[in-house]
Design a protein around this motif. Structure first.
Motif, PDB file in Angstrom:
ATOM      1  N   GLY A 108     -49.240   0.637 126.582  1.00 16.11           N
ATOM      2  CA  GLY A 108     -48.482   1.385 127.572  1.00 16.11           C
ATOM      3  C   GLY A 108     -48.707   2.885 127.509  1.00 16.11           C
ATOM      4  O   GLY A 108     -48.238   3.638 128.357  1.00 16.11           O
ATOM      5  N   SER A 109     -49.460   3.337 126.498  1.00 17.89           N
ATOM      6  CA  SER A 109     -49.670   4.782 126.343  1.00 17.89           C
ATOM      7  C   SER A 109     -50.616   5.338 127.416  1.00 17.89           C
ATOM      8  O   SER A 109     -50.635   6.533 127.676  1.00 17.89           O
ATOM      9  N   GLY A 110     -51.401   4.447 128.035  1.00 13.24           N
ATOM     10  CA  GLY A 110     -52.376   4.898 129.028  1.00 13.24           C
ATOM     11  C   GLY A 110     -53.794   4.750 128.508  1.00 13.24           C
ATOM     12  O   GLY A 110     -54.729   5.354 129.027  1.00 13.24           O
ATOM     13  N   LYS A 111     -53.949   3.922 127.507  1.00 19.95           N
ATOM     14  CA  LYS A 111     -55.239   3.738 126.844  1.00 19.95           C
ATOM     15  C   LYS A 111     -56.318   3.249 127.832  1.00 19.95           C
ATOM     16  O   LYS A 111     -57.385   3.849 127.937  1.00 19.95           O
ATOM     17  N   THR A 112     -56.016   2.169 128.521  1.00 14.94           N
ATOM     18  CA  THR A 112     -56.998   1.587 129.437  1.00 14.94           C
ATOM     19  C   THR A 112     -57.390   2.579 130.532  1.00 14.94           C
ATOM     20  O   THR A 112     -58.573   2.772 130.829  1.00 14.94           O
ATOM     21  N   THR A 113     -56.387   3.197 131.116  1.00 15.14           N
ATOM     22  CA  THR A 113     -56.643   4.169 132.190  1.00 15.14           C
ATOM     23  C   THR A 113     -57.468   5.338 131.662  1.00 15.14           C
ATOM     24  O   THR A 113     -58.393   5.807 132.340  1.00 15.14           O
ATOM     25  N   LYS A 117     -61.049   6.760 132.943  1.00 15.43           N
ATOM     26  CA  LYS A 117     -61.219   8.163 133.360  1.00 15.43           C
ATOM     27  C   LYS A 117     -62.337   8.837 132.574  1.00 15.43           C
ATOM     28  O   LYS A 117     -63.155   9.572 133.128  1.00 15.43           O
ATOM     29  N   GLN A 144     -57.869  -5.926 133.041  1.00 13.83           N
ATOM     30  CA  GLN A 144     -57.630  -4.600 133.614  1.00 13.83           C
ATOM     31  C   GLN A 144     -58.841  -3.677 133.405  1.00 13.83           C
ATOM     32  O   GLN A 144     -59.243  -2.946 134.304  1.00 13.83           O
ATOM     33  N   LYS A 252     -49.963  11.366 130.975  1.00 22.19           N
ATOM     34  CA  LYS A 252     -48.715  11.413 131.759  1.00 22.19           C
ATOM     35  C   LYS A 252     -48.047  12.775 131.714  1.00 22.19           C
ATOM     36  O   LYS A 252     -46.819  12.872 131.785  1.00 22.19           O
ATOM     37  N   ASP A 254     -48.264  14.733 134.018  1.00 25.24           N
ATOM     38  CA  ASP A 254     -47.932  15.064 135.400  1.00 25.24           C
ATOM     39  C   ASP A 254     -46.473  14.761 135.715  1.00 25.24           C
ATOM     40  O   ASP A 254     -45.944  15.233 136.707  1.00 25.24           O
ATOM     41  N   GLY A 277     -54.108  13.789 130.479  1.00 29.86           N
ATOM     42  CA  GLY A 277     -54.014  12.922 131.661  1.00 29.86           C
ATOM     43  C   GLY A 277     -52.960  13.449 132.611  1.00 29.86           C
ATOM     44  O   GLY A 277     -51.834  13.708 132.216  1.00 29.86           O
ATOM     45  N   LEU A 278     -53.373  13.643 133.863  1.00 33.15           N
ATOM     46  CA  LEU A 278     -52.452  14.212 134.851  1.00 33.15           C
ATOM     47  C   LEU A 278     -52.263  13.311 136.049  1.00 33.15           C
ATOM     48  O   LEU A 278     -52.017  13.778 137.156  1.00 33.15           O
ATOM     49  N   GLY A 279     -52.408  12.001 135.841  1.00 29.40           N
ATOM     50  CA  GLY A 279     -52.196  11.090 136.957  1.00 29.40           C
ATOM     51  C   GLY A 279     -52.864   9.759 136.700  1.00 29.40           C
ATOM     52  O   GLY A 279     -53.504   9.562 135.666  1.00 29.40           O
ATOM     53  N   GLU A 280     -52.692   8.837 137.650  1.00 29.70           N
ATOM     54  CA  GLU A 280     -53.187   7.480 137.460  1.00 29.70           C
ATOM     55  C   GLU A 280     -54.591   7.279 138.000  1.00 29.70           C
ATOM     56  O   GLU A 280     -55.189   6.232 137.801  1.00 29.70           O
TER      57      GLU A 280
HETATM   58  P1  GDP Z   1     -52.355   0.839 128.018  1.00 33.77           P
HETATM   59  O1  GDP Z   1     -51.392  -0.304 127.878  1.00 33.77           O
HETATM   60  O2  GDP Z   1     -52.205   1.826 126.919  1.00 33.77           O
HETATM   61  O3  GDP Z   1     -53.750   0.427 128.210  1.00 33.77           O
HETATM   62  O4  GDP Z   1     -51.860   1.649 129.302  1.00 33.77           O
HETATM   63  P2  GDP Z   1     -52.439   1.690 130.780  1.00 33.77           P
HETATM   64  O5  GDP Z   1     -53.728   2.422 130.840  1.00 33.77           O
HETATM   65  O6  GDP Z   1     -52.402   0.328 131.371  1.00 33.77           O
HETATM   66  O7  GDP Z   1     -51.337   2.624 131.466  1.00 33.77           O
HETATM   67  C1  GDP Z   1     -49.975   2.280 131.524  1.00 33.77           C
HETATM   68  C2  GDP Z   1     -49.394   2.877 132.811  1.00 33.77           C
HETATM   69  O8  GDP Z   1     -49.414   4.280 132.742  1.00 33.77           O
HETATM   70  C3  GDP Z   1     -50.186   2.494 134.043  1.00 33.77           C
HETATM   71  O9  GDP Z   1     -49.300   2.251 135.100  1.00 33.77           O
HETATM   72  C4  GDP Z   1     -51.017   3.736 134.333  1.00 33.77           C
HETATM   73  O10 GDP Z   1     -51.334   3.880 135.685  1.00 33.77           O
HETATM   74  C5  GDP Z   1     -50.081   4.838 133.863  1.00 33.77           C
HETATM   75  N1  GDP Z   1     -50.796   6.061 133.453  1.00 33.77           N
HETATM   76  C6  GDP Z   1     -51.816   6.198 132.575  1.00 33.77           C
HETATM   77  N2  GDP Z   1     -52.172   7.490 132.438  1.00 33.77           N
HETATM   78  C7  GDP Z   1     -51.359   8.208 133.248  1.00 33.77           C
HETATM   79  C8  GDP Z   1     -51.218   9.617 133.544  1.00 33.77           C
HETATM   80  O11 GDP Z   1     -51.912  10.515 133.026  1.00 33.77           O
HETATM   81  N3  GDP Z   1     -50.234   9.939 134.449  1.00 33.77           N
HETATM   82  C9  GDP Z   1     -49.436   9.003 135.029  1.00 33.77           C
HETATM   83  N4  GDP Z   1     -48.513   9.429 135.885  1.00 33.77           N
HETATM   84  N5  GDP Z   1     -49.541   7.698 134.762  1.00 33.77           N
HETATM   85  C10 GDP Z   1     -50.484   7.287 133.887  1.00 33.77           C
END
Ligand code: GDP
Length: 299
Positions: A108-113, A117, A144, A252, A254, A277-280
């Motif tokens: 949930g930290s944003g690892k995959t996204t 990026k 994902q 996150k 943003d 990270g400043l967005g999805e």
């Molecule tokens: P993982 O479980 O660590 O792999 O997390 P994900 O990459 O799936 O991200 C979890 C949620 O956070 C998703 O809904 C992403 O779109 C969101 N997310 C990731 N990075 C950012 C960011 O920099 N800004 C915002 N607003 N959302 C983000």
């Protein structure tokens, strides 16, 4: 740029709110310094950083007249001084190729996204990038990352859910070498609550990598969710000790009032911050610029 300042607006709003009205009086005395320190702590900069900034303001300005703008400028300068040493872009310099980047962080930290990026950014800089879906623990994570890989058009190696992550990484490096890949980005399972298991798995991945190339992994990136505030700090502590973290990406920024946590992290751990990270979206990973972020936080 707009996104950066927009994103930090909540942090700086809160700091601004806390600072506003403090300086209708004239000289800077102990009481005012206390109030400034409290405002800084309330903005998630952490007690150590707040104390240090207070000391700086004290040294420069005690008994002198100050305005809110003066304080804001000093705060911005101090924050920049703290952030500047950790603002380091990720360098792609491994030889022989590929450079292997392990990406770790809690779910949930944003690892995959962030992986998507980063891959996109490197691809735009003409590097050959390949992904390894090493989070074999969660079928959703594999799926994902696959979707992202297709979207940004980079190759990806996947295995079965529950499969052995280290073997997959081994396969990844072999294929990477064979097809002239510059950067191999490896997703890993994020299970902080299951520390022993995570450590074992990472250690195994490291052993396998080390046999292929003693310098690998070249980077161990920890992805942190800024919205978790002080919690992000304890994660750095744990992962630094158990996983040999070499650099951070804070996501996150943003949408949070907790941007100050970056400053606390820099002061407490001194680990390089490679990007924020400043967005999805796939273009929402920015290099970390100390001055810009400092000004955005100080408002
Ligand atoms: P993982 O479980 O660590 O792999 O997390 P994900 O990459 O799936 O991200 C979890 C949620 O956070 C998703 O809904 C992403 O779109 C969101 N997310 C990731 N990075 C950012 C960011 O920099 N800004 C915002 N607003 N959302 C983000």
């Amino acid at each position: 740029q707009d996104k950066l300042f927009g994103g930090f607006r909540r942090t700086s709003d809160r700091l601004a709110q806390n600072l506003t009205g403090l300086f209708t009086a004239t000289e800077l005395d102990d009481e005012k310094l206390d109030e400034i320190e409290e405002a800084l702590i309330a903005s998630d900069l952490g007690p150590a950083t707040a104390a240090r900034i207070r000391a700086r303001i004290d040294a420069f300005r005690y008994d002198r007249k100050v305005t809110e703008d003066d304080i804001r400028r000093i705060v911005a300068n101090e924050i920049e001084t703290i952030l500047a040493p950790v603002a380091k872009p990720l360098e792609i310099e491994a030889f022989p190729r590929p450079q292997v980047i392990l990406v770790i962080g809690v779910n949930g930290s944003g690892k995959t996204t962030t992986i998507a990026k980063l891959a996109h950014l490197l691809k735009e800089q003409d590097y050959n990038v390949m992904l390894v879906a090493g989070d074999t623990f969660r079928a959703a994570a594999i799926g994902q990352l696959k979707v992202w890989a297709e979207r940004i058009d980079v190759p990806i190696i996947t295995g079965a859910e529950g499969g052995d992550a280290a073997s997959l990484v081994f396969e990844g490096v072999k294929q990477g070498v064979a097809s002239g890949i510059d950067v191999l980005i490896v997703d890993t399972a994020g299970r902080l609550q299951n520390k022993a298991g995570l450590m074992d798995e990472l250690a195994k991945i490291r052993r396998v990598l080390g046999r292929l190339n003693p310098a690998a992994p070249h980077d161990v990136l920890l992805v942190l969710d800024a919205t978790t505030g002080q919690n992000a700090l304890s994660q750095i502590g744990i992962f630094k000790e158990t996983a040999g973290v070499t650099g951070l990406v804070m996501t996150k920024l943003d949408g949070t009032a907790k941007g100050g946590v970056l400053v606390a992290a820099a002061e407490q751990f001194g680990l390089p911050v490679h990007a924020i990270g400043l967005g999805e979206g796939v273009d929402d990973l920015k290099p970390f610029d100390a001055g810009e972020v400092a000004r955005a936080i100080a408002g």
